[in-house]
Scaffold this active site. Structure first.
Site, short mmCIF file in Angstrom:
data_model
loop_
_atom_site.label_atom_id
_atom_site.label_comp_id
_atom_site.label_asym_id
_atom_site.label_seq_id
_atom_site.Cartn_x
_atom_site.Cartn_y
_atom_site.Cartn_z
N THR A 1 -31.01 2.24 14.75
CA THR A 1 -31.38 3.14 13.66
C THR A 1 -31.49 2.32 12.38
OG1 THR A 1 -29.06 3.68 13.32
CG2 THR A 1 -30.32 5.17 14.74
N ILE B 1 -29.87 3.00 8.88
CA ILE B 1 -28.72 2.82 7.99
C ILE B 1 -27.63 2.01 8.69
CG2 ILE B 1 -26.88 4.00 6.72
CD1 ILE B 1 -28.82 6.39 6.43
N CYS B 2 -27.40 2.29 9.96
CA CYS B 2 -26.29 1.69 10.70
C CYS B 2 -26.22 0.16 10.61
CB CYS B 2 -26.31 2.13 12.15
SG CYS B 2 -26.17 3.92 12.34
N PRO B 3 -27.33 -0.57 10.83
CA PRO B 3 -27.19 -2.03 10.80
C PRO B 3 -26.83 -2.56 9.41
CG PRO B 3 -29.49 -1.42 11.06
CD PRO B 3 -28.68 -0.16 11.21
N ILE C 1 -23.00 -2.11 9.38
CA ILE C 1 -22.36 -2.99 10.36
C ILE C 1 -22.41 -4.44 9.87
CG2 ILE C 1 -22.49 -3.88 12.72
CD1 ILE C 1 -23.73 -1.04 13.42
#
Length: 192
Positions: A53, A55-57, A60
């Protein structure tokens, strides 16, 4: 949702290993992480909704860049989603931002940990963007949850960990190295 003062649930999950070790292929990239792993350490456990997706990276990668800072504070960081370890590994292989991630990516495929924490998005069935700071005794000392479309600030998580580890009264926007509040001095100043 579990919150401050609650015991963090017991768990046993497969994870993609941290760092370059995690890119050794399916037979060499995985490890098991449990609630008993890293005894005596503070634990930062953060969840994201889905791999691959947008936003997630960013989140992270930001947690990964601070892995050394957390380690300096005797804390380990675990990233978790409801995707499988195979999806995590594939995502790391093809995403330059998390390819050499310095934190393990845990697979909560049965959603047991997410459900125990009360952080599953009702409509989507994926984990919300939740973050927990857990003390060495397994007690949640800080919890934060964002909606699916808003990223969090890992630097703020580090700041809160610093404040918690002082075991003192830390005012708004307190930062490591600044004075904590001293109630006796405040009473004396008010009385003068």
């Amino acid at each position: 949702m579990l919150t401050v003062g609650d015991k963090f649930p017991s768990f046993k999950l497969t994870a993609v290993k941290a760092g370059p070790e995690g890119l050794g292929g399916p037979g060499k990239s995985f490890t098991e992480i449990t609630s008993e792993s890293n005894p005596g350490k503070w634990k930062i456990v953060f969840f994201w909704p889905k791999d691959f997706t947008f936003i997630c990276p960013t989140e992270i990668a930001a947690f990964g860049k601070l892995a050394g800072e957390f380690a300096d504070r005797d804390a380990v960081v675990y990233g978790v989603s409801t995707d499988s370890e195979f999806v995590h590994l594939n995502w790391r292989v093809y995403n330059e931002d998390i390819k050499n991630l310095e934190i393990p990516m845990l697979a909560d495929t049965k959603k047991e940990l997410s459900e125990a924490l009360g952080i599953l998005a009702k409509d989507e069935g994926v984990a919300l963007r939740a973050t927990f700071i857990v003390d060495p005794d397994g007690t949640i000392q800080w919890a934060s949850v964002n909606g699916l479309n808003v990223g969090r600030n890992p630097q703020e998580v580090l700041r809160v960990l610093d404040a918690l580890q002082t075991d003192e009264l830390c005012p708004c926007n307190w930062e490591k190295g600044k004075d904590a509040l001293n109630p006796q001095k405040l009473f004396e100043a008010a009385a003068a």
